[in-house]
Design a protein around this motif. Structure first.
Motif, short mmCIF file in Angstrom:
data_model
loop_
_atom_site.label_atom_id
_atom_site.label_comp_id
_atom_site.label_asym_id
_atom_site.label_seq_id
_atom_site.Cartn_x
_atom_site.Cartn_y
_atom_site.Cartn_z
N GLY A 243 0.91 -1.38 0.04
CA GLY A 243 -0.08 -0.09 0.01
C GLY A 243 0.83 1.21 0.12
O GLY A 243 0.15 2.35 -0.15
N GLY A 244 2.23 1.27 0.11
CA GLY A 244 3.00 2.37 0.37
C GLY A 244 3.45 2.81 -1.09
O GLY A 244 3.62 2.03 -1.93
N SER A 245 3.53 4.16 -1.21
CA SER A 245 4.12 4.89 -2.52
C SER A 245 5.51 5.53 -2.24
O SER A 245 5.47 6.40 -1.22
CB SER A 245 3.20 5.65 -3.25
N TYR A 246 6.37 5.37 -2.87
CA TYR A 246 7.57 6.04 -2.50
C TYR A 246 8.26 6.65 -3.88
O TYR A 246 8.46 5.72 -4.96
CB TYR A 246 8.71 5.19 -1.78
N ILE A 247 8.87 7.70 -3.96
CA ILE A 247 9.45 8.26 -5.10
C ILE A 247 11.05 8.73 -4.58
O ILE A 247 11.27 9.54 -3.69
CB ILE A 247 9.05 9.74 -5.52
N ASP A 248 11.87 7.98 -5.42
CA ASP A 248 13.12 8.46 -5.36
C ASP A 248 13.77 9.02 -6.33
O ASP A 248 13.31 8.74 -7.42
CB ASP A 248 14.22 7.27 -4.96
N THR A 249 14.94 9.82 -6.13
CA THR A 249 15.64 10.55 -7.48
C THR A 249 17.00 9.98 -7.50
O THR A 249 17.56 9.84 -6.38
CB THR A 249 15.82 12.06 -7.30
N VAL A 250 17.40 9.58 -8.60
CA VAL A 250 18.67 9.07 -8.86
C VAL A 250 19.32 10.03 -9.95
O VAL A 250 18.82 10.24 -10.92
CB VAL A 250 18.39 7.57 -9.49
N ARG A 251 20.52 10.36 -9.34
CA ARG A 251 21.49 11.40 -10.25
C ARG A 251 22.60 10.51 -10.87
O ARG A 251 23.33 9.73 -9.88
CB ARG A 251 21.79 12.58 -9.33
N ILE A 252 22.80 10.53 -11.99
CA ILE A 252 23.77 9.80 -12.45
C ILE A 252 24.72 10.72 -13.42
O ILE A 252 24.44 11.34 -14.31
CB ILE A 252 23.38 8.70 -13.58
N LYS A 253 26.01 10.83 -12.95
CA LYS A 253 26.92 11.94 -13.59
C LYS A 253 27.79 10.89 -14.46
O LYS A 253 28.36 9.99 -13.84
CB LYS A 253 27.81 12.61 -12.47
#
Length: 173
Positions: A106-116
C-alpha cells in the motif's frame, strides 16, 4: 599492357568500395539489477515501479510504464522483474531519473537517482553518425525506498549484457 592497366584499375575500384555497417540504433542503455542486502538477486514481485526523466526541453517523459511480475514494460526492459535497462542521454553531463515504487502493501515512494557521466564520442566510420559511449563517474539517490545504488561497471557502450548498477531496495517496502 592495356589488360594490366584495366586489371589494376579494376582492383583499385573494388578496393575503394567499402561495406559500411552503420548501427541502425545507436542508443546505449544502462542496465540495473535489483539486489538484496545479502547480495542475492531481488525481485519486485507484486510491487510496481515506474521510471521517468526530464527531457532537455524541461518536459517530463515516462521511460517505463510498469515494472512488476507481469512486466507491462516498454521495449527497454528485459524479461525479468529483477533486472531492467534504461536509455542514457547522449550529451548531458548528468541524468536525473525519478523512480516511483508502489508497494503491494500500500505504500508509494519516489526516489531521485542522479547519474554523472563523461560522454565519449564513438565513431564507427566517417559515413556513420556519431554514437556516444559513457563513463559513469558517480551516482547518488534519495533514500525513500532505495537503500543504495552501486556502480558495478562504469563503461556504457553497446554491450547489453553488462550490468552497470546494482540497486538495493529497502526491506520494509
Amino acid at each position: 599492357m592495356r589488360k594490366i592497366i584495366i586489371v589494376i584499375l579494376l582492383i583499385v575500384a573494388i578496393s575503394a568500395c567499402t561495406s559500411i555497417d552503420c548501427p541502425v540504433q545507436n542508443l546505449v542503455y544502462t542496465s540495473y539489477e535489483l539486489k538484496k542486502s545479502t547480495g542475492k538477486s531481488d525481485t519486485l514481485n507484486k510491487d510496481t515501479m515506474w521510471v521517468w526523466t526530464q527531457r532537455a526541453d524541461g518536459t517530463d517523459t515516462v521511460i517505463s510504464k510498469q515494472i512488476n511480475g507481469n512486466l507491462e514494460l516498454n521495449c527497454f526492459f528485459g524479461s525479468s522483474a529483477s533486472a531492467f535497462q534504461l536509455p542514457i542521454s547522449y550529451t548531458q553531463p548528468e541524468d536525473v531519473l525519478y523512480m516511483l515504487l508502489r508497494s503491494s502493501k500500500g505504500g508509494s515512494y519516489i526516489d531521485t537517482v542522479r547519474i554523472k557521466k563523461e560522454n565519449i564520442p564513438h565513431f564507427e566510420s566517417v559515413d556513420c553518425q556519431v554514437a556516444y559511449f559513457h563513463e559513469i563517474t558517480s551516482v547518488a539517490t534519495t533514500h525513500h525506498v532505495i537503500d543504495s545504488i552501486v556502480i558495478n561497471n562504469p563503461h556504457v557502450n553497446y554491450d547489453a549484457k553488462t550490468t552497470h548498477f546494482h540497486l538495493y531496495l529497502k526491506d520494509q517496502r
